[in-house]
Write a protein that holds these residues in place. Structure first.
Motif, short mmCIF file in Angstrom:
data_model
loop_
_atom_site.label_atom_id
_atom_site.label_comp_id
_atom_site.label_asym_id
_atom_site.label_seq_id
_atom_site.Cartn_x
_atom_site.Cartn_y
_atom_site.Cartn_z
N TYR A 158 5.72 55.71 25.63
CA TYR A 158 4.85 56.29 24.60
C TYR A 158 4.42 57.70 24.97
CZ TYR A 158 0.36 57.36 22.42
OH TYR A 158 -0.68 58.00 21.78
N TRP A 159 3.96 57.90 26.19
CA TRP A 159 3.51 59.23 26.60
C TRP A 159 4.67 60.21 26.73
CZ3 TRP A 159 -0.94 60.68 25.42
CH2 TRP A 159 -2.05 59.83 25.51
N LYS A 160 5.87 59.67 26.96
CA LYS A 160 7.05 60.53 27.03
C LYS A 160 7.31 61.22 25.69
CE LYS A 160 11.85 60.47 28.66
NZ LYS A 160 12.95 59.60 29.17
N THR A 161 6.90 60.57 24.60
CA THR A 161 7.06 61.17 23.27
C THR A 161 6.02 62.26 23.00
OG1 THR A 161 5.55 59.69 22.06
CG2 THR A 161 7.83 58.92 22.40
N GLY A 162 5.01 62.32 23.85
CA GLY A 162 3.89 63.24 23.61
C GLY A 162 2.67 62.53 23.04
N GLY A 163 2.87 61.28 22.63
CA GLY A 163 1.76 60.52 22.06
C GLY A 163 1.44 60.94 20.64
N TYR A 164 0.46 60.31 20.06
CA TYR A 164 0.04 60.66 18.70
C TYR A 164 -0.57 62.06 18.68
CZ TYR A 164 1.01 56.21 16.49
OH TYR A 164 1.66 55.13 15.96
N ASP A 165 -0.28 62.78 17.60
CA ASP A 165 -0.81 64.13 17.41
C ASP A 165 -2.00 64.02 16.45
OD1 ASP A 165 -1.38 66.74 16.56
OD2 ASP A 165 0.71 67.37 16.63
N GLU A 166 -3.20 64.31 16.95
CA GLU A 166 -4.40 64.12 16.14
C GLU A 166 -4.47 65.04 14.93
OE1 GLU A 166 -8.19 66.20 17.74
OE2 GLU A 166 -7.16 65.38 19.49
N THR A 167 -3.61 66.07 14.86
CA THR A 167 -3.61 66.95 13.69
C THR A 167 -2.79 66.38 12.55
OG1 THR A 167 -1.68 68.26 14.39
CG2 THR A 167 -3.85 68.95 15.22
N HIS A 168 -2.05 65.30 12.81
CA HIS A 168 -1.23 64.69 11.77
C HIS A 168 -2.09 63.80 10.88
CE1 HIS A 168 2.83 65.20 14.09
NE2 HIS A 168 2.31 66.34 13.67
N LEU A 169 -2.00 64.01 9.58
CA LEU A 169 -2.80 63.27 8.62
C LEU A 169 -1.99 62.24 7.84
CD1 LEU A 169 -4.93 66.21 7.15
CD2 LEU A 169 -5.53 64.63 9.00
N PHE A 170 -0.68 62.25 8.04
CA PHE A 170 0.18 61.38 7.24
C PHE A 170 1.40 60.98 8.07
CE2 PHE A 170 3.96 61.03 4.55
CZ PHE A 170 3.59 59.97 3.74
N ALA A 171 1.81 59.72 7.96
CA ALA A 171 3.04 59.20 8.58
C ALA A 171 3.14 59.55 10.06
CB ALA A 171 4.28 59.71 7.83
N GLU A 172 1.99 59.56 10.72
CA GLU A 172 1.96 59.84 12.16
C GLU A 172 2.75 58.79 12.94
OE1 GLU A 172 -0.80 56.85 11.15
OE2 GLU A 172 -0.72 58.90 10.35
N ASP A 173 2.86 57.59 12.38
CA ASP A 173 3.63 56.53 13.04
C ASP A 173 5.12 56.85 13.05
OD1 ASP A 173 3.70 56.29 10.28
OD2 ASP A 173 3.21 54.15 10.24
N TYR A 174 5.59 57.45 11.95
CA TYR A 174 7.01 57.84 11.88
C TYR A 174 7.30 58.94 12.89
CZ TYR A 174 11.47 59.51 10.08
OH TYR A 174 12.79 59.88 9.97
N TRP A 175 6.42 59.93 12.97
CA TRP A 175 6.61 61.06 13.87
C TRP A 175 6.77 60.59 15.31
CZ3 TRP A 175 7.66 66.15 13.78
CH2 TRP A 175 7.40 66.88 14.92
N VAL A 176 5.96 59.65 15.73
CA VAL A 176 6.00 59.17 17.12
C VAL A 176 7.17 58.22 17.35
CG1 VAL A 176 4.77 57.83 18.86
CG2 VAL A 176 3.53 59.48 17.48
N SER A 177 7.33 57.24 16.47
CA SER A 177 8.33 56.19 16.73
C SER A 177 9.76 56.71 16.69
CB SER A 177 8.16 55.04 15.74
OG SER A 177 8.34 55.46 14.40
N GLN A 178 10.03 57.76 15.92
CA GLN A 178 11.39 58.30 15.85
C GLN A 178 11.84 58.90 17.19
OE1 GLN A 178 12.22 61.93 13.81
NE2 GLN A 178 10.08 62.61 13.81
N LYS A 179 10.88 59.14 18.08
CA LYS A 179 11.19 59.73 19.38
C LYS A 179 11.48 58.68 20.45
CE LYS A 179 8.34 63.81 18.45
NZ LYS A 179 7.19 64.63 18.91
N ALA A 180 11.35 57.43 20.09
CA ALA A 180 11.64 56.36 21.06
C ALA A 180 13.13 56.36 21.40
CB ALA A 180 11.24 55.00 20.48
N GLU A 181 13.44 56.20 22.67
CA GLU A 181 14.85 56.17 23.07
C GLU A 181 15.50 54.85 22.68
OE1 GLU A 181 15.30 57.15 27.19
OE2 GLU A 181 14.38 59.14 26.96
N VAL A 182 14.73 53.76 22.78
CA VAL A 182 15.24 52.44 22.39
C VAL A 182 14.16 51.71 21.61
CG1 VAL A 182 16.15 50.23 23.19
CG2 VAL A 182 16.65 52.32 24.48
#
Length: 231
Positions: A158-182
């Motif tokens: 999770y932290w390897k992706t940079g974690g959640y970005d608090e400035t994101h107001l929409f679809a923050e889950d998509y932004w983070v999860s798309q960076k998962a390697e597996v």
């Protein structure tokens, strides 16, 4: 097992949803004493009453900590900063873990990110089944997407992706999860959620924004706009 995973729940004016959500967590087999961080920003007296009722009633089964929340991205980020366990589960307050073994089953994958399909209210399950197909195709082509309602991460991944970005107001889950390697999708029919997102915004609105998310997946500025989601 309580030292292996921490659950983080963003919460705002969830009324009895949060109580039920916590109740189902308390029934999970093998996780007595698990730490649950609720990042709350409720301004409703009734919701606050339900929240503190949950903390009181389940105090012997769960280690519940309530912190200041915000929009979902900020709430999840602030909660994740307090996690010291190898795994972190981001869970929405209207997600009910009716399968009392689901945490054990998902942890068995021992991979970066695990999510699950959702069951919902009568008349809306077909939407989630369409999403299941989209999710599997997206994962297959290398752009995974796990709804923030249930994201089980290895904390390190999770932290390897940079974690959640608090400035994101929409679809923050998509932004983070798309960076998962597996990412693995655990097939279960024991995780329930409300259909409120589709009741409030409609299927076509949600589908169109899903398409826009894909084509803007590398554009952080897109996710900093609310796109009228919270209206």
């Amino acid at each position: 097992m309580e030292e292996k995973i921490t659950i983080v729940i963003p919460c705002k004016n969830e009324m009895d949803n949060i109580y039920e959500c916590i109740g189902f967590i308390a029934k999970q087999v093998g996780f007595n004493g698990i730490k649950v961080i609720i990042a709350d920003t409720s301004n409703s007296a009734d919701s606050l009453e339900w929240l503190y009722k949950a903390k009181l009633h389940f105090r012997n089964q769960l280690d519940i900590k309530i912190i200041e929340g915000g929009f979902p991205a900020k709430a999840r980020l602030e909660g994740s900063k307090l996690v010291t366990t190898p795994y972190i589960l981001f869970l929405d307050a209207d997600i009910m873990l009716q399968n009392k073994f689901v945490l054990l089953e998902c942890l068995a994958y021992n991979t970066d990110l695990v999510t699950v399909p959702f069951q919902t209210e009568k008349g809306f399950n077909w939407i989630f089944r369409l999403f299941d197909i989209q999710q599997r195709i997206s994962n297959w082509i290398g752009t995974p997407f796990a709804i923030g309602g249930f994201q089980l991460w290895k904390t390190e991944a999770y932290w390897k992706t940079g974690g959640y970005d608090e400035t994101h107001l929409f679809a923050e889950d998509y932004w983070v999860s798309q960076k998962a390697e597996v990412m693995k999708i655990h097939n279960t029919k024991g995780v329930w959620t409300s259909a409120r997102r589709f009741k409030n915004k409609g299927f076509f609105y949600m589908a169109w924004l899903s398409i826009k998310c894909y084509f803007n997946r590398n554009n952080s500025e897109f996710f900093k706009q609310s796109h009228n989601y919270w209206n």
